[in-house]
Design a protein around this motif. Structure first.
Motif, short mmCIF file in Angstrom:
data_model
loop_
_atom_site.label_atom_id
_atom_site.label_comp_id
_atom_site.label_asym_id
_atom_site.label_seq_id
_atom_site.Cartn_x
_atom_site.Cartn_y
_atom_site.Cartn_z
N UNK A 33 0.83 -1.21 0.00
CA UNK A 33 0.00 0.00 0.00
C UNK A 33 0.86 1.25 0.00
N UNK A 34 1.98 1.26 0.73
CA UNK A 34 2.89 2.41 0.74
C UNK A 34 3.55 2.59 -0.63
N UNK A 35 3.97 1.49 -1.25
CA UNK A 35 4.56 1.56 -2.59
C UNK A 35 3.55 2.13 -3.57
N UNK A 36 2.29 1.66 -3.48
CA UNK A 36 1.25 2.14 -4.38
C UNK A 36 1.05 3.64 -4.27
N UNK A 37 1.03 4.16 -3.05
CA UNK A 37 0.83 5.61 -2.87
C UNK A 37 2.06 6.40 -3.33
N UNK A 73 2.46 5.90 -7.16
CA UNK A 73 1.21 6.11 -7.90
C UNK A 73 0.87 4.90 -8.78
N UNK A 74 0.86 3.72 -8.16
CA UNK A 74 0.63 2.47 -8.88
C UNK A 74 -0.77 1.94 -8.59
N UNK A 75 -1.40 1.30 -9.61
CA UNK A 75 -2.68 0.63 -9.39
C UNK A 75 -2.42 -0.81 -8.97
N UNK A 76 -3.51 -1.59 -8.82
CA UNK A 76 -3.36 -2.97 -8.35
C UNK A 76 -2.53 -3.81 -9.30
N UNK A 77 -2.68 -3.59 -10.62
CA UNK A 77 -1.90 -4.36 -11.59
C UNK A 77 -0.41 -4.12 -11.39
N UNK A 78 -0.03 -2.86 -11.14
CA UNK A 78 1.37 -2.57 -10.90
C UNK A 78 1.89 -3.23 -9.64
N UNK A 79 1.06 -3.23 -8.59
CA UNK A 79 1.47 -3.86 -7.34
C UNK A 79 1.56 -5.37 -7.49
N UNK A 80 0.65 -5.96 -8.28
CA UNK A 80 0.75 -7.39 -8.55
C UNK A 80 2.07 -7.73 -9.24
N UNK A 81 2.51 -6.83 -10.14
CA UNK A 81 3.76 -7.10 -10.85
C UNK A 81 4.98 -6.97 -9.93
N UNK A 84 10.52 0.60 -12.85
CA UNK A 84 11.90 0.25 -12.49
C UNK A 84 11.94 -0.66 -11.26
N UNK A 85 10.98 -0.50 -10.36
CA UNK A 85 10.91 -1.41 -9.21
C UNK A 85 10.61 -2.83 -9.67
N UNK A 88 -13.46 -10.63 -7.25
CA UNK A 88 -14.02 -9.31 -7.52
C UNK A 88 -13.12 -8.14 -7.22
N UNK A 89 -11.80 -8.35 -7.23
CA UNK A 89 -10.87 -7.28 -6.90
C UNK A 89 -9.98 -7.03 -8.12
N UNK A 90 -10.10 -5.85 -8.72
CA UNK A 90 -9.30 -5.50 -9.88
C UNK A 90 -9.05 -4.00 -9.88
N UNK A 91 -8.05 -3.56 -10.70
CA UNK A 91 -7.75 -2.14 -10.79
C UNK A 91 -7.35 -1.55 -9.46
N UNK A 92 -8.00 -0.44 -9.07
CA UNK A 92 -7.71 0.22 -7.81
C UNK A 92 -8.71 -0.16 -6.72
#
Length: 460
Positions: A32-36, A39-47, A98-99, A416-420
């Motif tokens: 959650x901290x990385x996402x904020x 500025x990443x959405x769920x897809x970015x955090x999954x990656x 880059x992360x 049912x969890x996708x995107x943001x």
């Protein structure tokens, strides 16, 4: 067991594998901290999670085989050094892209590090002491698990980048100990010609299938749609080609005779089910406690501390008991207990009290894993010839890592969890409860398979 040399070897293998374990725990807590911050959405955090898992799953068979061929301690040291260097890239990453790239490099290094830890134990200890050594490794690895949520949460609350910097001194210590204190071992009787076709087909098969699992369930994303289906098709064809090539090769990367052993095959399928449920459940628990309950990263990470403590205190005991009485009973009891813990966690309210809503479930999961992990790991290694310890460890690790990848990639959209939507407390609460039931079902299926298909006393 019990000699100074044995303690040093155990410490080195535990610390090396503990770095990878600590890193995974911290990344989950930090999402959650990385996402904020980035500025990443769920897809970015999954990656961030799956980029690492993709590289690791693609190359882990090669990593185990390299250890058997060129020296398990040497390859283990190289992998640890690479993991530490890649952590610098993670700590300095300015964007989510880059992360993810740095996490992929970590996965490549971990493919050499992860199989080597258990392979070194299997090759270094006498047969009558191996299950006890693996039990001690499992239990003492709980130190890293216990430290991960607390240290990781504390670091993340200040700056999530610190969680990657901490890898550097630990990796340096492991490399020094490995090169100076750990006995070298390799398959001296094997054919050391390289199975080039097997390597290429294994990398393509695991890489393409895990890529399809990552982007497919979301119905889009990076290279979604048609590319996902192409990747899945290429993966299946490469997997079939790999099986054919290994059957025909005189020096196979993964000797087919490993899977002719019923115990080896059954335990790997159980590993797939258990680690899929475990990986997804722990990820959803951390997100639920932060997004829905409003807990800090430190509090959410610390919630799973009893699981780690149970592993630390009990895993070696159950490893010794399974060596004496056989692993089947403890594996069945452990999977049933862990599944019950996930069911309890699924009933946690939106504003949970830790002692009544979280602790009972986490404690049950910890007790279950304490009974399960050492017998499972010891049994799958004992089913393989000593000369193929690295290969067997690589296969089992590839199964567990691919299981975690599948669960982390496929389960969020399935519930049912996708995107943001992961940041929406209402959506997260509903998805969390469904996910816990699915995870409980996967682990319970492992109990059924163990009870019906695993021999009562596999040969050791």
């Amino acid at each position: 067991m019990g000699t100074p040399r044995a303690r040093l070897v155990l410490f080195t293998t535990i610390l090396g594998s503990g770095i990878a374990l600590l890193d995974g725990t911290v990344v989950n807590v930090a999402l959650t901290r990385i996402g904020r911050d980035l500025e990443a959405d769920l897809a970015g955090l999954q990656w961030v999670v799956n980029g690492y898992a993709l590289a690791l799953a693609s190359l882990i068979l090669l990593g185990g085989s390299l250890g058997d061929r060129f020296g398990r301690a040497r390859v283990y040291a190289i992998g640890t050094a690479g993991f530490g260097l890649a952590s610098i890239g993670c700590a300095l990453a300015p964007t989510i892209e880059t992360l993810v790239l740095a996490r992929v490099v970590q996965g490549v290094a971990a493919a050499m590090l992860v199989p080597g830890s258990l392979a070194i134990l299997q090759a270094s200890f006498t047969r009558e002491h191996r299950m006890a050594a693996i039990g001690a490794w499992t239990g003492l690895s709980g130190v890293a698990s216990a430290a991960g949520p607390v240290v990781g949460g504390w670091l993340v609350d200040r700056d999530w980048r610190l969680a990657f910097w901490v890898n550097l001194p630990l990796a340096a210590l492991v490399v020094w100990l490995t090169l100076t204190r750990v006995p070298e071992s390799r398959d001296t009787d094997g054919d050391h010609r390289f199975d080039r076709a097997g390597v290429v087909l294994a990398v393509v098969a695991l890489g393409a299938l895990t890529y399809a699992l990552t982007v497919g369930p979301a119905g889009g994303g990076v290279g979604g749609g048609a590319v996902t289906w192409v990747a899945a098709g290429v993966g299946v064809l490469a997997a079939v080609g790999f099986v054919v090539a290994e059957r025909r090769s005189t020096h196979p990367l993964v000797p087919p005779r490993l899977f002719s052993d019923r115990t080896f095959t059954v335990v790997n399928v159980v590993t797939l089910l258990v680690y899929a449920g475990l990986s997804a459940a722990l990820l959803f628990l951390v997100l639920f406690l932060q997004v829905v309950a409003g807990w800090s990263a430190l509090a959410a990470g610390t919630a799973s501390l009893p699981l780690s403590l149970a592993m630390l205190l009990l895993a070696s005991r159950f490893g010794a008991l399974s060596a004496r009485h056989g692993p089947r009973l403890y594996m069945v009891a452990g999977t049933v207990c862990a599944a019950a813990g996930f069911v309890l966690l699924g009933f946690a309210p939106r504003d949970p009290t830790y002692v009544t809503a979280v602790l009972p479930g986490i404690a049950l999961v910890g007790l279950g894993l304490s009974m399960l992990v050492a017998p499972l790991t010891g049994t799958v290694l004992a089913a393989a010839p000593d000369a193929l310890a690295g290969t067997a460890s690589g296969v089992n690790n590839a199964v567990s890592r691919t299981a975690g990848l599948l669960a982390v990639a496929a389960l969020p959209p399935l519930v049912g969890l996708a995107g943001e939507a992961y940041a929406d407390p209402d959506a997260m609460a509903s998805a969390y409860r469904a996910a816990m039931w699915v995870c409980a079902g996967l682990v319970a299926a492992g109990a059924v398979l163990t009870a019906t298909a695993l021999p009562r006393r596999p040969a050791s």
